[in-house]
Motif scaffolding. Structure first.
Motif, PDB file in Angstrom:
ATOM      1  N   LYS A  85       1.003  -1.378   0.078  1.00  0.00           N
ATOM      2  CA  LYS A  85      -0.049  -0.045  -0.089  1.00  0.00           C
ATOM      3  C   LYS A  85       0.851   1.345  -0.174  1.00  0.00           C
ATOM      4  CE  LYS A  85      -2.096   1.385   3.603  1.00  0.00           C
ATOM      5  NZ  LYS A  85      -1.523   2.653   4.050  1.00  0.00           N
ATOM      6  N   GLU A  86       0.381   2.507  -0.303  1.00  0.00           N
ATOM      7  CA  GLU A  86       1.026   3.564  -0.396  1.00  0.00           C
ATOM      8  C   GLU A  86       1.175   4.217   0.895  1.00  0.00           C
ATOM      9  OE1 GLU A  86      -0.100   6.399  -3.451  1.00  0.00           O
ATOM     10  OE2 GLU A  86       0.468   5.200  -5.089  1.00  0.00           O
ATOM     11  N   LYS A  87       2.193   4.864   1.369  1.00  0.00           N
ATOM     12  CA  LYS A  87       2.188   5.397   2.894  1.00  0.00           C
ATOM     13  C   LYS A  87       1.269   6.619   2.970  1.00  0.00           C
ATOM     14  CE  LYS A  87       5.336   6.102   6.376  1.00  0.00           C
ATOM     15  NZ  LYS A  87       6.954   6.308   6.871  1.00  0.00           N
ATOM     16  N   TYR A  88       0.948   7.209   1.996  1.00  0.00           N
ATOM     17  CA  TYR A  88       0.481   8.411   2.422  1.00  0.00           C
ATOM     18  C   TYR A  88      -0.655   8.660   0.907  1.00  0.00           C
ATOM     19  CZ  TYR A  88       4.027   9.945   5.592  1.00  0.00           C
ATOM     20  OH  TYR A  88       4.916   9.959   6.608  1.00  0.00           O
ATOM     21  N   THR A  89      -1.766   9.166   1.584  1.00  0.00           N
ATOM     22  CA  THR A  89      -2.935   9.483   0.625  1.00  0.00           C
ATOM     23  C   THR A  89      -2.814  10.946   0.369  1.00  0.00           C
ATOM     24  OG1 THR A  89      -4.095   7.423   1.071  1.00  0.00           O
ATOM     25  CG2 THR A  89      -5.323   9.249   0.062  1.00  0.00           C
ATOM     26  N   ALA A  90      -2.854  11.608  -0.555  1.00  0.00           N
ATOM     27  CA  ALA A  90      -3.049  12.902  -0.851  1.00  0.00           C
ATOM     28  C   ALA A  90      -4.151  13.610  -0.200  1.00  0.00           C
ATOM     29  CB  ALA A  90      -2.960  13.324  -2.538  1.00  0.00           C
ATOM     30  N   PRO A  91      -3.997  14.532   0.648  1.00  0.00           N
ATOM     31  CA  PRO A  91      -5.255  15.172   1.267  1.00  0.00           C
ATOM     32  C   PRO A  91      -6.169  15.787   0.555  1.00  0.00           C
ATOM     33  CG  PRO A  91      -3.261  16.602   1.793  1.00  0.00           C
ATOM     34  CD  PRO A  91      -2.865  15.142   0.995  1.00  0.00           C
ATOM     35  N   LYS A  92      -5.899  16.200  -0.635  1.00  0.00           N
ATOM     36  CA  LYS A  92      -6.808  16.719  -1.491  1.00  0.00           C
ATOM     37  C   LYS A  92      -7.171  15.754  -2.687  1.00  0.00           C
ATOM     38  CE  LYS A  92      -6.568  20.708   0.588  1.00  0.00           C
ATOM     39  NZ  LYS A  92      -7.739  21.187   1.554  1.00  0.00           N
ATOM     40  N   GLY A  93      -6.713  14.406  -2.700  1.00  0.00           N
ATOM     41  CA  GLY A  93      -6.810  13.633  -3.572  1.00  0.00           C
ATOM     42  C   GLY A  93      -8.436  13.206  -4.117  1.00  0.00           C
ATOM     43  N   GLN A  94      -9.426  13.316  -3.139  1.00  0.00           N
ATOM     44  CA  GLN A  94     -10.564  13.001  -3.571  1.00  0.00           C
ATOM     45  C   GLN A  94     -11.652  14.284  -3.237  1.00  0.00           C
ATOM     46  OE1 GLN A  94     -12.272   9.334  -4.063  1.00  0.00           O
ATOM     47  NE2 GLN A  94     -10.326   8.441  -3.127  1.00  0.00           N
ATOM     48  N   ALA A  95     -12.466  14.661  -3.966  1.00  0.00           N
ATOM     49  CA  ALA A  95     -13.440  15.706  -3.174  1.00  0.00           C
ATOM     50  C   ALA A  95     -14.966  15.453  -3.752  1.00  0.00           C
ATOM     51  CB  ALA A  95     -12.763  17.030  -3.779  1.00  0.00           C
ATOM     52  N   ILE A  96     -15.918  16.363  -2.856  1.00  0.00           N
ATOM     53  CA  ILE A  96     -17.161  16.344  -3.366  1.00  0.00           C
ATOM     54  C   ILE A  96     -17.336  17.614  -3.918  1.00  0.00           C
ATOM     55  CG2 ILE A  96     -19.648  16.269  -2.715  1.00  0.00           C
ATOM     56  CD1 ILE A  96     -18.753  14.555  -0.119  1.00  0.00           C
ATOM     57  N   LEU A  97     -17.828  17.698  -5.267  1.00  0.00           N
ATOM     58  CA  LEU A  97     -17.922  18.711  -6.112  1.00  0.00           C
ATOM     59  C   LEU A  97     -19.284  19.171  -6.097  1.00  0.00           C
ATOM     60  CD1 LEU A  97     -15.344  18.504  -9.097  1.00  0.00           C
ATOM     61  CD2 LEU A  97     -15.167  19.664  -6.763  1.00  0.00           C
ATOM     62  N   VAL A  98     -19.981  20.424  -6.217  1.00  0.00           N
ATOM     63  CA  VAL A  98     -21.203  20.915  -6.706  1.00  0.00           C
ATOM     64  C   VAL A  98     -20.993  21.863  -7.853  1.00  0.00           C
ATOM     65  CG1 VAL A  98     -22.082  20.363  -4.260  1.00  0.00           C
ATOM     66  CG2 VAL A  98     -21.084  22.734  -4.809  1.00  0.00           C
ATOM     67  N   PRO A  99     -21.808  22.165  -8.428  1.00  0.00           N
ATOM     68  CA  PRO A  99     -21.922  23.324  -9.703  1.00  0.00           C
ATOM     69  C   PRO A  99     -21.708  24.717  -8.891  1.00  0.00           C
ATOM     70  CG  PRO A  99     -23.925  21.995 -10.028  1.00  0.00           C
ATOM     71  CD  PRO A  99     -23.283  21.355  -8.531  1.00  0.00           C
ATOM     72  N   GLU A 100     -20.887  25.414  -9.478  1.00  0.00           N
ATOM     73  CA  GLU A 100     -20.404  26.821  -9.136  1.00  0.00           C
ATOM     74  C   GLU A 100     -21.717  27.752  -8.484  1.00  0.00           C
ATOM     75  OE1 GLU A 100     -17.873  27.951  -8.711  1.00  0.00           O
ATOM     76  OE2 GLU A 100     -16.367  26.871  -9.703  1.00  0.00           O
ATOM     77  N   ASP A 101     -22.821  27.768  -9.324  1.00  0.00           N
ATOM     78  CA  ASP A 101     -24.016  28.217  -8.566  1.00  0.00           C
ATOM     79  C   ASP A 101     -25.009  27.607  -7.942  1.00  0.00           C
ATOM     80  OD1 ASP A 101     -24.942  26.739 -10.430  1.00  0.00           O
ATOM     81  OD2 ASP A 101     -26.029  27.886 -11.727  1.00  0.00           O
ATOM     82  N   SER A 102     -24.591  26.622  -7.395  1.00  0.00           N
ATOM     83  CA  SER A 102     -25.438  25.682  -6.433  1.00  0.00           C
ATOM     84  C   SER A 102     -25.627  26.217  -4.953  1.00  0.00           C
ATOM     85  CB  SER A 102     -24.859  24.244  -6.205  1.00  0.00           C
ATOM     86  OG  SER A 102     -25.703  23.513  -5.244  1.00  0.00           O
ATOM     87  N   PRO A 103     -27.033  26.163  -4.382  1.00  0.00           N
ATOM     88  CA  PRO A 103     -27.095  26.420  -3.217  1.00  0.00           C
ATOM     89  C   PRO A 103     -26.467  25.731  -2.069  1.00  0.00           C
ATOM     90  CG  PRO A 103     -29.043  25.621  -4.137  1.00  0.00           C
ATOM     91  CD  PRO A 103     -28.080  25.762  -5.080  1.00  0.00           C
ATOM     92  N   ILE A 104     -25.860  24.680  -2.567  1.00  0.00           N
ATOM     93  CA  ILE A 104     -25.298  23.728  -1.581  1.00  0.00           C
ATOM     94  C   ILE A 104     -23.843  24.283  -1.039  1.00  0.00           C
ATOM     95  CG2 ILE A 104     -24.437  21.370  -1.412  1.00  0.00           C
ATOM     96  CD1 ILE A 104     -26.434  20.391  -3.382  1.00  0.00           C
ATOM     97  N   GLN A 105     -23.930  24.386   0.269  1.00  0.00           N
ATOM     98  CA  GLN A 105     -22.673  24.904   0.739  1.00  0.00           C
ATOM     99  C   GLN A 105     -21.931  24.182   1.818  1.00  0.00           C
ATOM    100  OE1 GLN A 105     -21.433  28.050  -0.091  1.00  0.00           O
ATOM    101  NE2 GLN A 105     -23.104  28.460  -1.617  1.00  0.00           N
ATOM    102  N   THR A 106     -22.754  23.112   2.492  1.00  0.00           N
ATOM    103  CA  THR A 106     -22.134  22.362   3.087  1.00  0.00           C
ATOM    104  C   THR A 106     -22.678  20.843   3.130  1.00  0.00           C
ATOM    105  OG1 THR A 106     -24.103  22.497   5.023  1.00  0.00           O
ATOM    106  CG2 THR A 106     -22.138  24.153   5.205  1.00  0.00           C
TER     107      THR A 106
END
Length: 424
Positions: free
Chosen positions: A200-221
């Motif tokens: 296994k890899e020792k470290y996983t990139a902290p920004k390696g995965q993310a949850i995206l929403v559209p730029e104009d989406s009302p979703i903030q959290t």
């Protein structure tokens, strides 16, 4: 009598073959001795020529005197003769020793376990997902090809869209070795696919995965995801990240509407606004594909798992059981070169960050962290801590009825636990 006549030709033939082989060997030895003899003689003559030249230069310029001297026996003729013979014999001995050294070295390199395994396998097939740094560097730099070239073993590379498709390819024999997320191996194990986790890899990139929403989406959290359509690749690490993200804000998996799509399938639908959010695997290094992704991030591995991201969302390396069982020295070489590729990538990343730090564009603590990691191994053996975290993932998916039955990730059939450090 008949049996004797039947058995006679093979014996006679065998004797002739043996005689021919012995004659060939004798000829080979004779040729080699003759070559060494000639080399030694040539070396002696060259030395004598230089010596004679010096002697001639020191003689009188009188031609008649010089000619008469040619027929005189030098006082030191015995010494000169012994020197010449000594040089001649010494040259031959030196050539013999050199020949033996090269022969033994060649024999050792061609008779090692690695050489024998390479001759049997002939080709190693490696699969990789886009953006997996260690394998990308290994492929583009040709590190493995360079290491295995003396053994005549070729390397082929095939890209895949996801870790689940990689492990499936292992199971059906399309590839021999690959790397990818640990979550996919849980679903593959539940589906009775054939594979072994080998590192296994020792470290996983902290920004390696993310949850995206559209730029104009009302979703903030994360809490705003309730009741929303969320796209992700089923059975991937994105699946687990979403489950844990929802639990972090008190939501159940049933509180959202899952939309199972691979990343290439999800991209156009996300752009058209057909899904409200998208859980994506971001390549560790910036790519043109990643920069073209629309949307903004509301969470990533760092915000969801903190400093436990490398344990919670690991990247594993996998091989077919035959490689583990029958080609252990070759597997070790592959993992050594993966480690070397990861170390090279960390050095490059550190140099880039140091340049940014000189312009005060980055937090010095980030530079310090990268300096520490650049000196460490890129991949590590699978240990109990790694498998305990992976087992927790498996239990979560079983509790959600996403896999048909509980799996034991510590099963030796699927996980290779070793203390081997993959360094030279």
């Amino acid at each position: 009598m008949i049996n004797h006549l039947i058995n006679l030709p093979p014996k006679v033939t065998g004797q002739k073959i043996l005689q021919s082989l012995r004659a060939a060997i004798r000829r080979s030895v004779a040729y080699r001795f003759a070559a060494l003899f000639c080399i030694g003689l040539a070396a002696s003559l060259v030395l004598m020529a230089f010596d004679d030249h010096a002697a001639v230069a020191s003689e009188s310029a009188n031609t008649l005197s010089y000619l008469l001297n040619q027929f005189q026996i030098p006082k030191n003729s015995t010494t000169r003769l012994l020197e010449t013979v000594g040089l001649f014999v010494g040259g031959i001995i030196f050539c013999i020793v050199l020949d033996r050294w090269f022969s033994s070295r060649s024999a050792r390199s061609s008779n090692t376990p690695l050489a024998e395994q390479a001759r049997r396998l002939k080709q190693i097939k490696i699969g990789y997902p886009e953006g997996m740094t260690n394998l990308e560097v290994l492929r583009t730099q040709g590190l493995l090809e360079t290491r295995l070239q003396p053994y005549g073993l070729s390397v082929t590379w095939t890209s895949f869209l996801s870790a689940s498709s990689l492990i499936e390819a292992l199971s059906n024999g399309t590839i021999d070795f690959c790397g990818g997320g640990g979550t996919a191996s849980i679903f593959s194990q539940a589906a009775d696919h054939v594979f072994v986790r080998v590192a296994k890899e020792k470290y996983t990139a902290p920004k390696g995965q993310a949850i995206l929403v559209p730029e104009d989406s009302p979703i903030q959290t994360l809490a705003d995801l309730k009741g929303k359509k969320i796209a992700f690749d089923k059975g991937s690490s994105a699946h687990y990240i979403l489950v844990r993200s929802l639990a972090k804000v008190g939501l159940d998996f049933s509180d959202i509407e899952p939309v199972y799509l691979t990343q290439p399938e999800a991209l156009p639908r996300f752009r058209r606004g057909e899904v409200d959010a998208w859980v994506i695997w971001v390549p560790y290094t910036a790519t043109q594909t990643r920069s073209a992704y629309p949307g903004r991030s509301i969470a990533d591995l760092e915000s969801i798992f903190g400093d436990k991201a490398s344990i919670e969302v690991p990247t594993y390396y996998y091989a077919i059981p035959e490689i583990v069982r029958d080609y252990p020295d070759l597997l070790k070489v592959i993992l050594e070169e993966v480690n070397e590729a990861g170390a090279w990538a960390k050095r490059q990343e550190l140099e880039a960050v140091q340049r940014m730090a000189q312009n005060h564009e980055i937090d010095p603590s980030i530079v310090e962290t990268l300096q520490q990691r650049s000196a460490e191994r890129a991949i590590i053996p699978i240990d109990d801590q790694s498998l305990t975290a992976l087992q927790h993932q498996a239990n979560v998916f079983r509790d959600l009825n996403l896999i048909p039955e509980r799996v034991n990730v510590q099963d030796g059939t699927y996980s290779l636990q070793t203390k081997q450090n993959w360094t030279y």
